[in-house]
Design an enzyme around this catalytic site. Structure first.
Site, short mmCIF file in Angstrom:
data_model
loop_
_atom_site.label_atom_id
_atom_site.label_comp_id
_atom_site.label_asym_id
_atom_site.label_seq_id
_atom_site.Cartn_x
_atom_site.Cartn_y
_atom_site.Cartn_z
N GLY A 85 0.84 -1.20 0.00
CA GLY A 85 0.00 0.00 0.00
C GLY A 85 0.88 1.24 0.00
O GLY A 85 0.58 2.24 -0.67
N THR A 86 1.96 1.18 0.74
CA THR A 86 2.89 2.32 0.80
C THR A 86 3.43 2.65 -0.58
O THR A 86 3.49 3.81 -0.99
CB THR A 86 4.07 1.98 1.76
OG1 THR A 86 3.53 1.72 3.06
CG2 THR A 86 5.09 3.09 1.82
N ASN A 176 -6.93 4.79 9.32
CA ASN A 176 -6.44 3.51 9.85
C ASN A 176 -6.51 3.45 11.37
O ASN A 176 -6.57 2.37 11.95
CB ASN A 176 -5.00 3.25 9.39
CG ASN A 176 -4.11 4.44 9.56
OD1 ASN A 176 -4.35 5.50 8.98
ND2 ASN A 176 -3.08 4.29 10.38
N GLN A 204 -7.51 0.86 3.87
CA GLN A 204 -8.34 0.26 4.94
C GLN A 204 -9.73 -0.14 4.44
O GLN A 204 -10.45 -0.86 5.13
CB GLN A 204 -8.49 1.24 6.11
CG GLN A 204 -7.21 1.46 6.90
CD GLN A 204 -6.81 0.24 7.75
OE1 GLN A 204 -7.64 -0.56 8.15
NE2 GLN A 204 -5.52 0.11 8.02
N HIS A 226 -2.63 -7.39 2.19
CA HIS A 226 -2.62 -8.01 3.52
C HIS A 226 -3.69 -7.42 4.45
O HIS A 226 -3.95 -7.96 5.52
CB HIS A 226 -1.22 -7.93 4.15
CG HIS A 226 -0.80 -6.58 4.63
ND1 HIS A 226 -0.71 -6.27 5.97
CD2 HIS A 226 -0.44 -5.45 3.97
CE1 HIS A 226 -0.29 -5.01 6.10
NE2 HIS A 226 -0.13 -4.50 4.91
N THR A 262 10.18 -7.03 -12.02
CA THR A 262 9.51 -8.28 -12.41
C THR A 262 8.23 -8.46 -11.61
O THR A 262 8.25 -8.35 -10.38
CB THR A 262 10.47 -9.47 -12.18
OG1 THR A 262 11.64 -9.24 -12.97
CG2 THR A 262 9.82 -10.79 -12.57
N CYS A 350 4.92 3.92 16.21
CA CYS A 350 5.82 4.47 17.21
C CYS A 350 7.23 4.25 16.72
O CYS A 350 7.53 3.31 15.99
CB CYS A 350 5.60 3.86 18.59
SG CYS A 350 6.30 2.25 18.79
N1 PLP Z 1 -2.48 3.59 4.02
C1 PLP Z 1 -3.24 3.23 5.07
C2 PLP Z 1 -4.50 3.97 5.35
C3 PLP Z 1 -2.84 2.16 5.89
O1 PLP Z 1 -3.60 1.81 6.92
C4 PLP Z 1 -1.64 1.48 5.58
C5 PLP Z 1 -1.15 0.40 6.47
O2 PLP Z 1 -1.40 0.39 7.65
C6 PLP Z 1 -0.91 1.87 4.45
C7 PLP Z 1 -1.36 2.94 3.70
C8 PLP Z 1 0.35 1.17 4.06
O3 PLP Z 1 0.06 -0.12 3.61
P1 PLP Z 1 1.21 -1.25 3.55
O4 PLP Z 1 1.34 -1.80 4.93
O5 PLP Z 1 0.72 -2.28 2.60
O6 PLP Z 1 2.45 -0.59 3.07
#
Ligand code: PLP
Length: 409
Positions: A85-86, A176, A204, A226, A262, A350
Site C-alpha cells: 500500500g505504501t 487507519n 483500509q 494483507h 519483475t 511508534c
Molecule cells: N495507508 C493506510 C490507510 C494504511 O492503513 C496502511 C497500512 O497500515 C498503508 C497505507 C500502508 O500499507 P502497507 O502496509 O501495505 O504498506
C-alpha cells in the site's frame, strides 16, 4: 548446515486461537483462498518470458488483474500490481505531482492533503514539498485540508480546486486509527470540477466496503492485499488510463511503466483470491463486526474519562474501536493486554520504542497527554463473539492497572 538462529523452517508463531487477535487493521490473517492460490502458483517463472512457462505465468498474472478489476469497478488496464500500500501511495502521489508539472507546467504546484493521512502519504507529501535532499527549492507547496474533531475533512471549508495552481488532492477513504470514513465522493467531485486529479488511499477500505473505481471518479486509488486477507507485500494501484502519472520508478517498464520490476504472478493470484473472498462477505462481516465494535465501545464508555474516537454515526469501518483513557499510557495498555493474551495496538506508528502521541489524534485536536493513552482494537475474520466477551470483561481492569502504573515522562 543452517545455523540454529536461522532455521530452514521458520516458526509459524503462536498457536492460532490461543490468543485474541485484535489488530486486524494492521494486518489480517491470510485467507484460505489466498493460501491455496499461493500453493498452486508457487512454481511460476518469469511472466515476461517469451516461452511457454513465461506465457503461463503471464496468463495467471493477467487473470488476476482481470479479476481485481471486476471486483473494484475498474478496467483491466487500470490495475497495477505493486509491492505494498505504501508503494501504491508513493507511486500515485509522486506520479500525479510530477505528471501535473509535465502536463500543466510549474504553476500547478499545490498539493492538498489532511494532517490525518497515513505516513505513506504524509511523508511523501512532506518530501515533495520540502525540497530534494542536498538542497534545491521545493517544487510543490502543501495546503492542509481542514479536518473536524472526528478527523473528517470539512468539504465546505476546503475551498475550490483549480487545475492552474493545484497539482493534486489526496485523501484516505477511511482512517487507519479511528476507522472513520472521509467524504471522498464529495471531495473527488470538487476536485474533478476543478480539473484536478485526486488520489484515494483506500488501503483500509478495499475488501471491507464496496468500491467502484469508475463511479468514484478518482484518478488513482491505493489498496494493500494483507489488509483483506491476502499476502503481505502485495499492493494494488488503480490508475485511470488518462491519469497523467510520471512514475518515480525507473526500470524495465512493467505494469504500464508505472511500477517497473519483475511482476509477481503468485502474489497477484493470491491477492485476487483474497479480494474475491473478502468482497463476497462484506455485508455479513460488516454487520457482525459492527455489533462487536458497538459492544466494546459501550463498555469503553462506562470507564471514567474514556474518549471514543470511532464515530459510527458519521460513518466508520465496522471493525475499528479506537479510544483513549487519559491517565494511562497507550504502551501500558497494550502491554497489559499482551500479558492477558490479547494482540492490540495504540494504532499509531511508534518510533524506536519512543511513545509518541498519534499525529492523527493531535490533528483532530486531542491534547497530547490524552492522545498518549490511545488504544485501537480492530476486528476481522478471526474475531469471535467469545473474544469480544473476554475483551469486554478485561478492558476496565486493564485501564485501572495502566492508570495505576502512571504516565512515563
Ligand atoms: N495507508 C493506510 C490507510 C494504511 O492503513 C496502511 C497500512 O497500515 C498503508 C497505507 C500502508 O500499507 P502497507 O502496509 O501495505 O504498506
Amino acid at each position: 548446515m543452517p545455523s540454529p538462529s536461522h532455521p530452514s523452517h521458520p516458526s509459524p508463531g503462536p498457536t492460532p486461537g490461543a490468543r485474541i487477535f485484535a489488530d486486524h487493521a494492521a494486518t489480517a490473517p491470510l485467507r484460505p483462498e489466498a493460501a491455496r492460490a499461493i500453493e498452486e502458483t508457487g512454481r511460476l517463472l518469469n511472466p515476461a518470458g517469451q516461452y511457454a512457462s513465461g506465457r503461463h505465468a503471464q496468463r495467471v498474472l493477467e487473470d488476476a488483474r482481470e479479476h481485481v478489476a471486476e471486483l473494484l469497478g475498474a478496467d483491466r488496464a487500470e490495475v497495477i500490481f505493486t509491492a505494498s500500500g505504501t508503494e501504491s501511495d508513493n507511486l500515485a502521489v509522486q506520479g500525479l505531482a510530477y505528471g501535473a508539472k509535465k502536463t500543466r507546467g510549474p504553476a500547478a504546484r499545490r498539493i492538498h492533503s489532511a494532517v490525518t493521512e497515513h505516513p505513506a502519504v504524509v511523508e511523501t507529501v512532506d518530501w515533495l514539498c520540502g525540497g530534494v535532499p542536498g538542497g534545491g527549492t521545493p517544487q510543490f507547496d502543501h495546503v492542509a485540508l481542514p479536518v473536524d474533531g472526528s478527523g473528517r475533512v470539512q468539504v465546505g471549508e476546503s475551498g475550490a480546486f483549480d487545475a492552474a495552481r493545484d497539482a493534486l488532492v489526496t485523501c484516505m477513504w477511511a482512517n487507519n486509527e479511528t476507522g472513520n470514513l472521509q467524504p471522498v465522493h464529495a471531495l473527488v467531485q470538487r476536485a474533478t470540477d476543478g480539473g484536478v486529479p485526486f488520489h484515494v488511499d483506500a488501503v483500509q477500505v478495499v475488501g471491507h466496503l464496496p468500491v467502484d473505481f469508475h463511479a468514484l471518479g478518482a484518478a488513482t486509488l491505493a489498496a494493500s492485499a494483507h489488509k483483506f486477507g491476502g499476502p503481505k507485500s502485495m499492493g494494488i494501484l488503480l490508475a485511470r488510463r488518462d491519469a497523467a502519472l510520471v512514475s518515480p520508478l525507473r526500470g524495465g517498464g512493467q505494469e504500464r511503466g508505472v511500477r517497473s520490476g519483475t511482476a509477481n504472478p503468485q502474489g497477484a493470484a493470491a491477492t485476487a483470491a483474497a479480494l474475491a473472498a473478502a468482497v463476497a462477505e462484506i455485508e455479513v462481516q460488516h454487520r457482525r463486526l459492527g455489533e462487536y465494535r458497538d459492544r466494546v465501545l459501550s463498555v469503553a464508555r462506562t470507564i471514567p474519562g474514556a474518549q471514543v474516537y470511532t464515530d459510527p454515526d458519521g460513518g466508520a469501518l465496522a471493525g475499528h474501536a479506537h479510544m483513549a483513557f487519559p491517565g494511562a499510557e497507550g504502551d501500558s495498555l497494550i502491554m497489559l493486554l499482551d500479558v492477558a493474551g490479547v494482540d492490540a495496538s495504540t494504532g499509531s506508528a511508534c518510533s524506536a520504542g519512543v511513545n509518541r502521541a498519534s499525529h492523527v489524534l493531535t490533528g483532530m485536536g486531542v491534547p497530547v497527554e490524552v492522545a498518549r493513552g490511545a488504544l485501537r482494537l480492530t476486528f476481522g475474520t478471526a474475531t469471535t463473539a467469545q473474544d469480544v466477551d473476554r475483551l469486554c470483561s478485561l478492558l476496565p481492569g486493564v485501564v485501572d492497572q495502566a492508570r495505576a502504573a502512571g504516565m512515563a515522562f
